[in-house]
Scaffold this motif. Structure first.
Motif, PDB file in Angstrom:
ATOM      1  N   ASP A  13       0.857  -1.183   0.000  1.00  0.00           N
ATOM      2  CA  ASP A  13       0.000   0.000   0.000  1.00  0.00           C
ATOM      3  C   ASP A  13       0.893   1.233   0.000  1.00  0.00           C
ATOM      4  O   ASP A  13       1.481   1.576   1.042  1.00  0.00           O
ATOM      5  CB  ASP A  13      -0.901  -0.003   1.239  1.00  0.00           C
ATOM      6  N   PRO A  14       1.045   1.932  -1.136  1.00  0.00           N
ATOM      7  CA  PRO A  14       1.960   3.079  -1.185  1.00  0.00           C
ATOM      8  C   PRO A  14       1.455   4.289  -0.411  1.00  0.00           C
ATOM      9  O   PRO A  14       2.247   5.187  -0.101  1.00  0.00           O
ATOM     10  CB  PRO A  14       2.046   3.383  -2.685  1.00  0.00           C
ATOM     11  N   PHE A  15       0.189   4.335  -0.103  1.00  0.00           N
ATOM     12  CA  PHE A  15      -0.356   5.512   0.576  1.00  0.00           C
ATOM     13  C   PHE A  15      -0.049   5.516   2.061  1.00  0.00           C
ATOM     14  O   PHE A  15       0.211   6.568   2.641  1.00  0.00           O
ATOM     15  CB  PHE A  15      -1.856   5.604   0.325  1.00  0.00           C
ATOM     16  N   ILE A  16      -0.063   4.354   2.673  1.00  0.00           N
ATOM     17  CA  ILE A  16       0.286   4.285   4.091  1.00  0.00           C
ATOM     18  C   ILE A  16       1.614   3.557   4.299  1.00  0.00           C
ATOM     19  O   ILE A  16       2.006   3.313   5.442  1.00  0.00           O
ATOM     20  CB  ILE A  16      -0.833   3.604   4.907  1.00  0.00           C
ATOM     21  N   ASP A  17       2.311   3.232   3.187  1.00  0.00           N
ATOM     22  CA  ASP A  17       3.619   2.583   3.237  1.00  0.00           C
ATOM     23  C   ASP A  17       3.561   1.303   4.080  1.00  0.00           C
ATOM     24  O   ASP A  17       4.354   1.102   5.002  1.00  0.00           O
ATOM     25  CB  ASP A  17       4.670   3.544   3.806  1.00  0.00           C
ATOM     26  N   GLU A  18       2.632   0.411   3.704  1.00  0.00           N
ATOM     27  CA  GLU A  18       2.418  -0.814   4.473  1.00  0.00           C
ATOM     28  C   GLU A  18       2.518  -2.028   3.561  1.00  0.00           C
ATOM     29  O   GLU A  18       2.009  -2.027   2.445  1.00  0.00           O
ATOM     30  CB  GLU A  18       1.035  -0.775   5.135  1.00  0.00           C
ATOM     31  N   TRP A  19       3.180  -3.073   4.076  1.00  0.00           N
ATOM     32  CA  TRP A  19       3.267  -4.355   3.384  1.00  0.00           C
ATOM     33  C   TRP A  19       2.347  -5.368   4.046  1.00  0.00           C
ATOM     34  O   TRP A  19       2.263  -5.432   5.269  1.00  0.00           O
ATOM     35  CB  TRP A  19       4.700  -4.908   3.412  1.00  0.00           C
ATOM     36  N   VAL A  20       1.662  -6.149   3.226  1.00  0.00           N
ATOM     37  CA  VAL A  20       0.868  -7.282   3.709  1.00  0.00           C
ATOM     38  C   VAL A  20       1.353  -8.508   2.948  1.00  0.00           C
ATOM     39  O   VAL A  20       1.430  -8.492   1.712  1.00  0.00           O
ATOM     40  CB  VAL A  20      -0.642  -7.068   3.458  1.00  0.00           C
ATOM     41  N   ARG A  21       1.699  -9.559   3.681  1.00  0.00           N
ATOM     42  CA  ARG A  21       2.296 -10.739   3.055  1.00  0.00           C
ATOM     43  C   ARG A  21       1.404 -11.961   3.278  1.00  0.00           C
ATOM     44  O   ARG A  21       0.876 -12.163   4.366  1.00  0.00           O
ATOM     45  CB  ARG A  21       3.699 -10.977   3.596  1.00  0.00           C
ATOM     46  N   TRP A  22       1.293 -12.777   2.209  1.00  0.00           N
ATOM     47  CA  TRP A  22       0.469 -13.984   2.267  1.00  0.00           C
ATOM     48  C   TRP A  22       1.253 -15.174   1.722  1.00  0.00           C
ATOM     49  O   TRP A  22       2.119 -15.029   0.860  1.00  0.00           O
ATOM     50  CB  TRP A  22      -0.799 -13.838   1.421  1.00  0.00           C
ATOM     51  N   THR A  23       0.924 -16.340   2.233  1.00  0.00           N
ATOM     52  CA  THR A  23       1.396 -17.605   1.660  1.00  0.00           C
ATOM     53  C   THR A  23       0.178 -18.514   1.510  1.00  0.00           C
ATOM     54  O   THR A  23      -0.900 -18.227   2.024  1.00  0.00           O
ATOM     55  CB  THR A  23       2.432 -18.293   2.574  1.00  0.00           C
ATOM     56  N   THR A  24       0.361 -19.625   0.817  1.00  0.00           N
ATOM     57  CA  THR A  24      -0.739 -20.572   0.635  1.00  0.00           C
ATOM     58  C   THR A  24      -0.181 -21.983   0.659  1.00  0.00           C
ATOM     59  O   THR A  24       1.039 -22.193   0.541  1.00  0.00           O
ATOM     60  CB  THR A  24      -1.480 -20.299  -0.681  1.00  0.00           C
ATOM     61  N   ASP A  25      -1.069 -22.967   0.844  1.00  0.00           N
ATOM     62  CA  ASP A  25      -0.622 -24.358   0.920  1.00  0.00           C
ATOM     63  C   ASP A  25      -0.344 -24.907  -0.473  1.00  0.00           C
ATOM     64  O   ASP A  25      -0.738 -24.328  -1.494  1.00  0.00           O
ATOM     65  CB  ASP A  25      -1.675 -25.213   1.629  1.00  0.00           C
ATOM     66  N   ALA A  26       0.314 -26.058  -0.508  1.00  0.00           N
ATOM     67  CA  ALA A  26       0.768 -26.642  -1.774  1.00  0.00           C
ATOM     68  C   ALA A  26      -0.399 -27.031  -2.674  1.00  0.00           C
ATOM     69  O   ALA A  26      -0.342 -26.854  -3.894  1.00  0.00           O
ATOM     70  CB  ALA A  26       1.651 -27.857  -1.498  1.00  0.00           C
ATOM     71  N   ALA A  27      -1.483 -27.555  -2.075  1.00  0.00           N
ATOM     72  CA  ALA A  27      -2.624 -27.987  -2.892  1.00  0.00           C
ATOM     73  C   ALA A  27      -3.297 -26.796  -3.565  1.00  0.00           C
ATOM     74  O   ALA A  27      -3.663 -26.858  -4.748  1.00  0.00           O
ATOM     75  CB  ALA A  27      -3.629 -28.743  -2.020  1.00  0.00           C
ATOM     76  N   THR A  28      -3.461 -25.698  -2.819  1.00  0.00           N
ATOM     77  CA  THR A  28      -4.081 -24.502  -3.397  1.00  0.00           C
ATOM     78  C   THR A  28      -3.197 -23.916  -4.487  1.00  0.00           C
ATOM     79  O   THR A  28      -3.689 -23.522  -5.554  1.00  0.00           O
ATOM     80  CB  THR A  28      -4.332 -23.455  -2.302  1.00  0.00           C
ATOM     81  N   LEU A  29      -1.885 -23.868  -4.215  1.00  0.00           N
ATOM     82  CA  LEU A  29      -0.964 -23.322  -5.214  1.00  0.00           C
ATOM     83  C   LEU A  29      -0.997 -24.158  -6.498  1.00  0.00           C
ATOM     84  O   LEU A  29      -0.998 -23.604  -7.606  1.00  0.00           O
ATOM     85  CB  LEU A  29       0.447 -23.276  -4.642  1.00  0.00           C
ATOM     86  N   ALA A  30      -1.059 -25.478  -6.368  1.00  0.00           N
ATOM     87  CA  ALA A  30      -1.123 -26.343  -7.553  1.00  0.00           C
ATOM     88  C   ALA A  30      -2.405 -26.090  -8.342  1.00  0.00           C
ATOM     89  O   ALA A  30      -2.398 -26.139  -9.580  1.00  0.00           O
ATOM     90  CB  ALA A  30      -1.030 -27.800  -7.140  1.00  0.00           C
ATOM     91  N   SER A  31      -3.505 -25.804  -7.629  1.00  0.00           N
ATOM     92  CA  SER A  31      -4.775 -25.557  -8.328  1.00  0.00           C
ATOM     93  C   SER A  31      -4.747 -24.256  -9.114  1.00  0.00           C
ATOM     94  O   SER A  31      -5.561 -24.068 -10.023  1.00  0.00           O
ATOM     95  CB  SER A  31      -5.925 -25.527  -7.322  1.00  0.00           C
ATOM     96  N   TRP A  32      -3.837 -23.336  -8.777  1.00  0.00           N
ATOM     97  CA  TRP A  32      -3.716 -22.073  -9.520  1.00  0.00           C
ATOM     98  C   TRP A  32      -2.978 -22.249 -10.850  1.00  0.00           C
ATOM     99  O   TRP A  32      -3.040 -21.359 -11.699  1.00  0.00           O
ATOM    100  CB  TRP A  32      -2.948 -21.047  -8.696  1.00  0.00           C
ATOM    101  N   LEU A  33      -2.264 -23.334 -11.024  1.00  0.00           N
ATOM    102  CA  LEU A  33      -1.380 -23.489 -12.178  1.00  0.00           C
ATOM    103  C   LEU A  33      -2.122 -24.127 -13.342  1.00  0.00           C
ATOM    104  O   LEU A  33      -2.841 -25.122 -13.172  1.00  0.00           O
ATOM    105  CB  LEU A  33      -0.180 -24.360 -11.812  1.00  0.00           C
ATOM    106  N   GLU A  34      -1.956 -23.557 -14.509  1.00  0.00           N
ATOM    107  CA  GLU A  34      -2.452 -24.187 -15.726  1.00  0.00           C
ATOM    108  C   GLU A  34      -1.378 -24.086 -16.796  1.00  0.00           C
ATOM    109  O   GLU A  34      -0.555 -23.155 -16.812  1.00  0.00           O
ATOM    110  CB  GLU A  34      -3.761 -23.557 -16.198  1.00  0.00           C
ATOM    111  N   ALA A  35      -1.388 -25.045 -17.682  1.00  0.00           N
ATOM    112  CA  ALA A  35      -0.381 -25.091 -18.745  1.00  0.00           C
ATOM    113  C   ALA A  35      -0.736 -24.102 -19.844  1.00  0.00           C
ATOM    114  O   ALA A  35      -1.850 -24.133 -20.374  1.00  0.00           O
ATOM    115  CB  ALA A  35      -0.288 -26.498 -19.312  1.00  0.00           C
ATOM    116  N   GLY A  36       0.198 -23.186 -20.137  1.00  0.00           N
ATOM    117  CA  GLY A  36       0.035 -22.285 -21.267  1.00  0.00           C
ATOM    118  C   GLY A  36       0.779 -22.823 -22.476  1.00  0.00           C
ATOM    119  O   GLY A  36       1.377 -23.897 -22.435  1.00  0.00           O
ATOM    120  N   GLU A  37       0.743 -22.067 -23.544  1.00  0.00           N
ATOM    121  CA  GLU A  37       1.405 -22.531 -24.762  1.00  0.00           C
ATOM    122  C   GLU A  37       2.921 -22.503 -24.628  1.00  0.00           C
ATOM    123  O   GLU A  37       3.620 -23.356 -25.167  1.00  0.00           O
ATOM    124  CB  GLU A  37       0.959 -21.674 -25.945  1.00  0.00           C
ATOM    125  N   THR A  38       3.448 -21.494 -23.863  1.00  0.00           N
ATOM    126  CA  THR A  38       4.901 -21.386 -23.733  1.00  0.00           C
ATOM    127  C   THR A  38       5.378 -21.480 -22.298  1.00  0.00           C
ATOM    128  O   THR A  38       6.549 -21.719 -22.056  1.00  0.00           O
ATOM    129  CB  THR A  38       5.387 -20.048 -24.317  1.00  0.00           C
TER     130      THR A  38
END
Length: 627
Positions: free
Chosen positions: A309-334
């Protein structure tokens, strides 16, 4: 000679006919009945002693014997009924074949009954039995009763089921733009007559179609009925990441479905079922194997998502589990890409966490920006991404004494941006407390990607500037901001561009011979005052008459809205500040928004207080002067 027959002769003739019929009947019976002993008695079914019944295992079973006895008795009883029915049929056939008057009389009786039945329905105004439409039996109803029942069913109960394979949706006839003509439908049922006897007769309803209403309903269902094609993806099975092949999607073809509805309107309404025409959408990528190794590397490690957030100069950090991260991935052409429909719920959840219920300004992460950022990270093999936290436009409630400029200063938005956001408002009129003014998004003042590790804080009240890097103050000095007639706008801005020399002018420099210009050294743009006119940072200003603005001094307002430093500090700032560096301008009307802004607020007051004390302490006392 004439021969006359008397009553006795006629009676004798009838008795003869009766004897013939009786003789024939006895002959039929004798052929069907088995001979009996001299002592007539009712035939008995053979019955073994109960003790002699043996079950399949070879053991005596009284229960089995009694069950067999009941079955044999039932069979004998059924055979008796069959014989009686057969005798009746033979008797009827004999009458038909031997009595020429029997059949005409029977048919005449049936015809009379038929006429009475039909006449009753015609005279009472009722529809003949077993006539159906849209699943409703109209038989036996009067015209008014049938109309009432059809109308109630149409308006309250009837639903048209829209079908695509094993998926189904229900809509009312009104939603589908359908109107039932009850009178014509009942008239059609009346013309059927007694054709519904005995198996029933179906009548198609008379229905009209509002094309626009039906099309709008189908258009509203596009998202609901759509199945996106599934590009090849990945999932965890036990401890192994495996590829999942792509599958086709489906999309509602509104034009073709409307054509089907128009062509088979009555049949569709009668069946209460419309099969949707769907277009098959093929996936872009079916085979997941080309990117399986890269997917394994990303999904097996820790992937960090950082929101800034550049207005209040604040960082928010997130992580996720392996199963959720795998569900985000799809094969593209390259390369690997983000599966947007799987990633969207994560963004929604984080946006909900970013905001407090009582905050007027709503923060959010733009899903499209986040997807583009992750795609770039996947393509570059990165394990972390930075996403910008943005702000939505919001409503400001007018307070007593507010003006347009005061609201602009309080909210950190240049005044002309308020004009653009509220085009119908008359800003020359007084603002009443409680009125609502629409404030544009803060992002309008920070159009470039922010530089998170550098920040410049300008304190208008203290006429002071502090430069921060990685949260630490590295340099500070006195500056000059705008005069009361052309004040510097407070707010959150950023460095837009760099110009070693820039030129400016003012109506105060204009005469009959034209307008003079001044030169500004080490200029960096900050924000637009009006479209095309930019305020920014610069060093000393060389006026058309050859003198310096403020005679080269800083520490008090001299400019027409810019922030002026002495030349040495302006050159250092010009070389240090990258485009995108955030500039936080604070004042008595706009409070510090970040931790470094609050630090600069205290720091500038402390510096100026010490400078003031040094000046006071260095002034000689009256006694020293007299002495």
């Amino acid at each position: 000679m004439d021969v006359y027959s008397n009553d006795e002769d006629r009676q004798e003739s009838r008795r003869g006919s009766a004897r013939e019929r009786q003789r024939a009947r006895n002959e039929r019976r004798s052929s069907m009945v088995a001979p009996t002993t001299s002592k007539a008695r009712r035939p008995q079914q053979p019955r073994l002693p109960i003790k002699t019944q043996i079950d399949p295992a070879g053991r005596f079973s009284e229960r089995a014997a009694r069950a067999r006895l009941r079955v044999s008795q039932g069979t004998a009883h059924l055979s008796g009924w069959r014989r009686a029915a057969t005798m009746r049929l033979h008797d009827v056939w004999w009458r038909v074949s031997h009595d020429p008057r029997f059949l005409p009389r029977t048919l005449a009786v049936i015809a009379v009954l038929f006429v009475l039945f039909g006449g009753f329905h015609i005279l009472s105004g009722r529809l003949f039995p077993n006539v159906w439409t849209m699943g409703i039996d109209l038989g036996g109803l009067t015209y008014l009763e049938a109309e009432t029942q059809l109308r109630e069913m149409w308006e309250r109960d009837l639903r048209i089921t829209l079908v695509d394979g094993d998926r189904a949706w229900e809509v009312s006839p009104i939603e589908l733009g359908l109107t039932l003509d009850t009178r014509q439908t009942i008239d059609a049922a009346r013309t059927v007559g007694m054709a519904g006897l005995p198996f029933g007769y179906g009548v198609l309803p008379t229905v009209s179609l509002n094309f626009q209403a039906a099309q709008n309903t189908l258009m509203d269902m596009l998202d609901e009925t759509k199945i996106d094609p599934y590009n090849a993806g990945y999932r965890w099975e036990d401890d192994q990441l495996v590829g999942v092949e792509g599958t086709p999607g489906r999309f509602l073809d509104v034009a073709l479905t409307m054509a089907i509805l128009q062509d088979d309107l009555a049949e569709i309404v009668d069946a209460q079922r419309l099969h949707l025409a769907m277009t098959v959408l093929t996936p872009d990528v079916v085979d997941p194997t080309p990117h399986l190794a890269q997917a394994q590397q990303i999904a097996s490690g820790q992937f960090l998502l950082n929101g800034y957030d550049p207005f209040i100069d604040e960082w928010v950090r997130w992580t996720t589990d392996a199963a959720t991260l795998a569900s985000w991935l799809e094969a593209g052409e390259t390369s690997l890409l983000v599966r947007e429909d799987a990633f969207a719920p994560f963004i929604t959840a984080q946006n909900n966490m970013l905001n407090q219920a009582d905050e007027a300004r709503v923060r959010f992460i733009d899903a499209n920006e986040a997807v583009a950022t992750l795609n770039a990270a996947f393509a570059n093999g990165e394990s972390a991404v930075d996403m910008r936290i943005r702000y939505r436009a919001w409503n400001y409630v007018v307070e007593r004494g507010d003006t347009g400029y005061r609201i602009a200063f309080k909210t950190g938005i240049p005044f002309f941006r308020l004009l653009e956001e509220n085009p119908s408002r008359d800003w020359d009129a007084l603002l009443n407390p409680g009125e609502v003014v629409r404030i544009p998004t803060w992002d309008i003042t920070v159009p470039l990607d922010p530089v998170p590790d550098k920040r410049i804080v300008v304190d208008i009240d203290q006429q002071y500037l502090v430069a921060y890097e990685n949260g630490e103050a590295i340099r500070h000095w006195s500056i000059s901001t705008g005069i009361n007639a052309a004040p510097t706008s407070p707010g959150i801005f950023q460095i837009l561009d760099h110009h070693e020399v820039a030129h400016g002018s003012s109506y105060t420099l204009c005469s009959a011979n034209g307008c003079g210009q001044w030169e500004m050294y080490w200029f960096m743009g900050l924000y637009e005052v009006i479209p095309g006119l930019v305020n920014g940072f610069h060093g000393h200003v060389l006026l058309p008459n050859g003198r310096l603005l403020g005679d080269g001094n800083v520490g008090r307002p001299y400019t027409l809205g810019c922030v002026m430093s002495d030349t040495d500090n302006a050159e250092w700032l010009y070389n240090w500040a990258d485009e995108g560096t955030i500039v936080e301008i604070i004042s008595g009307q706009f409070d510090p928004q970040s931790d470094v802004g609050r630090h600069a607020y205290d720091f500038a007051r402390d510096v100026n207080a010490r400078a003031h004390n040094n000046i006071v302490n260095n002034v000689p006392s009256i006694q020293q002067v007299v002495g």
